[in-house]
Design a protein around this motif. Structure first.
Motif, PDB file in Angstrom:
ATOM      1  N   ASP A  76      39.088  45.719  38.035  1.00  0.00           N
ATOM      2  CA  ASP A  76      40.436  45.403  37.566  1.00  0.00           C
ATOM      3  C   ASP A  76      40.862  44.133  38.291  1.00  0.00           C
ATOM      4  OD1 ASP A  76      43.198  45.332  36.954  1.00  0.00           O
ATOM      5  OD2 ASP A  76      43.250  47.507  36.800  1.00  0.00           O
ATOM      6  N   VAL A  77      41.395  43.182  37.550  1.00  0.00           N
ATOM      7  CA  VAL A  77      41.750  41.899  38.130  1.00  0.00           C
ATOM      8  C   VAL A  77      43.039  41.399  37.501  1.00  0.00           C
ATOM      9  CG1 VAL A  77      40.333  40.607  36.479  1.00  0.00           C
ATOM     10  CG2 VAL A  77      40.832  39.594  38.696  1.00  0.00           C
ATOM     11  N   ASP A  78      43.856  40.732  38.290  1.00  0.00           N
ATOM     12  CA  ASP A  78      45.020  40.023  37.783  1.00  0.00           C
ATOM     13  C   ASP A  78      44.699  38.541  37.811  1.00  0.00           C
ATOM     14  OD1 ASP A  78      46.447  42.332  37.367  1.00  0.00           O
ATOM     15  OD2 ASP A  78      48.056  41.861  38.765  1.00  0.00           O
ATOM     16  N   PHE A  79      45.526  37.760  37.142  1.00  0.00           N
ATOM     17  CA  PHE A  79      45.320  36.322  37.125  1.00  0.00           C
ATOM     18  C   PHE A  79      46.589  35.631  37.594  1.00  0.00           C
ATOM     19  CE2 PHE A  79      42.466  38.105  33.929  1.00  0.00           C
ATOM     20  CZ  PHE A  79      41.248  37.646  34.424  1.00  0.00           C
ATOM     21  N   ALA A  80      46.429  34.666  38.490  1.00  0.00           N
ATOM     22  CA  ALA A  80      47.547  33.874  38.987  1.00  0.00           C
ATOM     23  C   ALA A  80      47.964  32.877  37.907  1.00  0.00           C
ATOM     24  CB  ALA A  80      47.130  33.143  40.265  1.00  0.00           C
ATOM     25  N   ALA A  81      49.076  32.209  38.113  1.00  0.00           N
ATOM     26  CA  ALA A  81      49.593  31.239  37.143  1.00  0.00           C
ATOM     27  C   ALA A  81      48.583  30.137  36.843  1.00  0.00           C
ATOM     28  CB  ALA A  81      50.900  30.635  37.656  1.00  0.00           C
ATOM     29  N   ASP A  82      47.741  29.796  37.827  1.00  0.00           N
ATOM     30  CA  ASP A  82      46.734  28.758  37.612  1.00  0.00           C
ATOM     31  C   ASP A  82      45.456  29.289  36.970  1.00  0.00           C
ATOM     32  OD1 ASP A  82      45.458  30.130  39.659  1.00  0.00           O
ATOM     33  OD2 ASP A  82      45.365  28.414  41.022  1.00  0.00           O
ATOM     34  N   ALA A  85      41.427  34.308  39.439  1.00  0.00           N
ATOM     35  CA  ALA A  85      41.364  35.762  39.543  1.00  0.00           C
ATOM     36  C   ALA A  85      41.886  36.188  40.910  1.00  0.00           C
ATOM     37  CB  ALA A  85      39.932  36.235  39.355  1.00  0.00           C
ATOM     38  N   VAL A  86      42.796  37.158  40.926  1.00  0.00           N
ATOM     39  CA  VAL A  86      43.337  37.681  42.172  1.00  0.00           C
ATOM     40  C   VAL A  86      43.242  39.205  42.164  1.00  0.00           C
ATOM     41  CG1 VAL A  86      44.869  35.712  42.597  1.00  0.00           C
ATOM     42  CG2 VAL A  86      45.728  37.675  41.320  1.00  0.00           C
ATOM     43  N   PHE A  87      43.088  39.760  43.343  1.00  0.00           N
ATOM     44  CA  PHE A  87      42.928  41.208  43.462  1.00  0.00           C
ATOM     45  C   PHE A  87      43.517  41.666  44.785  1.00  0.00           C
ATOM     46  CE2 PHE A  87      39.155  38.922  44.720  1.00  0.00           C
ATOM     47  CZ  PHE A  87      38.892  39.401  45.993  1.00  0.00           C
ATOM     48  N   ASP A  88      43.798  42.952  44.847  1.00  0.00           N
ATOM     49  CA  ASP A  88      44.360  43.532  46.060  1.00  0.00           C
ATOM     50  C   ASP A  88      43.464  44.662  46.548  1.00  0.00           C
ATOM     51  OD1 ASP A  88      44.883  45.441  44.120  1.00  0.00           O
ATOM     52  OD2 ASP A  88      47.040  45.485  44.450  1.00  0.00           O
ATOM     53  N   LEU A  89      43.862  45.283  47.642  1.00  0.00           N
ATOM     54  CA  LEU A  89      43.045  46.350  48.223  1.00  0.00           C
ATOM     55  C   LEU A  89      42.926  47.541  47.280  1.00  0.00           C
ATOM     56  CD1 LEU A  89      44.291  46.257  51.943  1.00  0.00           C
ATOM     57  CD2 LEU A  89      42.376  45.014  50.885  1.00  0.00           C
ATOM     58  N   SER A 116      37.031  39.127  57.242  1.00  0.00           N
ATOM     59  CA  SER A 116      35.736  38.657  57.752  1.00  0.00           C
ATOM     60  C   SER A 116      35.034  37.740  56.761  1.00  0.00           C
ATOM     61  CB  SER A 116      34.833  39.844  58.099  1.00  0.00           C
ATOM     62  OG  SER A 116      34.248  40.401  56.925  1.00  0.00           O
ATOM     63  N   LEU A 117      35.485  37.728  55.528  1.00  0.00           N
ATOM     64  CA  LEU A 117      34.847  36.925  54.489  1.00  0.00           C
ATOM     65  C   LEU A 117      35.572  35.609  54.218  1.00  0.00           C
ATOM     66  CD1 LEU A 117      33.858  39.826  52.111  1.00  0.00           C
ATOM     67  CD2 LEU A 117      32.295  38.320  53.358  1.00  0.00           C
ATOM     68  N   GLN A 118      36.514  35.243  55.076  1.00  0.00           N
ATOM     69  CA  GLN A 118      37.155  33.938  54.917  1.00  0.00           C
ATOM     70  C   GLN A 118      36.176  32.874  55.384  1.00  0.00           C
ATOM     71  OE1 GLN A 118      40.849  34.230  57.067  1.00  0.00           O
ATOM     72  NE2 GLN A 118      41.844  35.289  55.404  1.00  0.00           N
ATOM     73  N   PRO A 119      36.015  31.768  54.741  1.00  0.00           N
ATOM     74  CA  PRO A 119      36.826  31.199  53.676  1.00  0.00           C
ATOM     75  C   PRO A 119      36.348  31.549  52.264  1.00  0.00           C
ATOM     76  CG  PRO A 119      35.332  29.535  54.425  1.00  0.00           C
ATOM     77  CD  PRO A 119      35.070  30.773  55.265  1.00  0.00           C
ATOM     78  N   LEU A 120      35.318  32.424  52.131  1.00  0.00           N
ATOM     79  CA  LEU A 120      34.896  32.845  50.792  1.00  0.00           C
ATOM     80  C   LEU A 120      36.078  33.436  50.036  1.00  0.00           C
ATOM     81  CD1 LEU A 120      32.726  33.582  48.624  1.00  0.00           C
ATOM     82  CD2 LEU A 120      32.407  35.723  49.870  1.00  0.00           C
ATOM     83  N   LEU A 121      36.890  34.232  50.728  1.00  0.00           N
ATOM     84  CA  LEU A 121      38.090  34.823  50.148  1.00  0.00           C
ATOM     85  C   LEU A 121      39.316  34.234  50.825  1.00  0.00           C
ATOM     86  CD1 LEU A 121      37.056  38.578  50.046  1.00  0.00           C
ATOM     87  CD2 LEU A 121      36.812  36.863  48.258  1.00  0.00           C
ATOM     88  N   THR A 122      40.380  34.102  50.070  1.00  0.00           N
ATOM     89  CA  THR A 122      41.625  33.553  50.580  1.00  0.00           C
ATOM     90  C   THR A 122      42.763  34.491  50.221  1.00  0.00           C
ATOM     91  OG1 THR A 122      40.790  31.329  50.185  1.00  0.00           O
ATOM     92  CG2 THR A 122      43.156  31.554  50.495  1.00  0.00           C
ATOM     93  N   GLU A 123      43.645  34.733  51.163  1.00  0.00           N
ATOM     94  CA  GLU A 123      44.848  35.523  50.870  1.00  0.00           C
ATOM     95  C   GLU A 123      45.854  34.575  50.230  1.00  0.00           C
ATOM     96  OE1 GLU A 123      47.477  39.093  52.800  1.00  0.00           O
ATOM     97  OE2 GLU A 123      46.392  37.770  54.158  1.00  0.00           O
TER      98      GLU A 123
END
Length: 150
Positions: A76-82, A85-89, A116-123
């Protein structure tokens, strides 16, 4: 620390599965420039709000889409205005619980894994994460066969 390792594998599996879905949807719907375009196509009624394409089904919801493989794995994924793909816990946990061998991890371990996966993932905003486009080489050593949607 082992639980954080399992959580890290789960997060990497989610990212890999999301990438596999993106590729599969682009093949199935050649007019897609990016996965987020599924929302616009559904809203304009050029595709259904839910359907089965290839080895997975999808259901468009609010700002995102839920994909479920034929074997029950859920991304399940949401999409930001740009369009990213964004996701939460919560979405990561749902993915883990939907695996053929379910993985149940705590939010604390998932958060530690994501950090631990930054910069692969960004908050991108509190509690919501995105992965760098084109960053899948960082998944080397991870076996996608057990955690991805074909």
């Amino acid at each position: 620390m082992e639980r954080v390792g399992a959580s890290r594998d789960l997060v990497l599996g989610y990212v890999h599965a999301l990438h596999a879905i993106d590729e599969a949807m682009r093949v199935a719907i050649p007019s897609l420039d990016r996965l987020a375009d599924v929302l616009g196509l559904a809203r304009s009624r050029r595709i259904g709000r839910s359907d089965h394409i290839g080895a997975c089904s999808y259901t468009v919801h609010g700002a995102g889409c839920r994909f479920v493989s034929d074997n029950g794995m859920e991304v399940d994924v949401d999409f930001a205005a740009d369009g990213s793909a964004v996701f939460d816990l919560w979405r990561l946990r749902r993915y883990g619980l939907s695996l053929p061998d379910p993985v149940d991890v705590t939010d604390e371990n998932l958060r530690a894994a994501v950090l631990s996966l930054q910069p692969l993932l960004t908050e991108v905003r509190p509690g919501w994460f995105s992965h760098m486009t084109g960053s899948l080489p960082a998944l080397s050593g991870f076996s996608p066969d057990s955690h991805s949607i074909p």
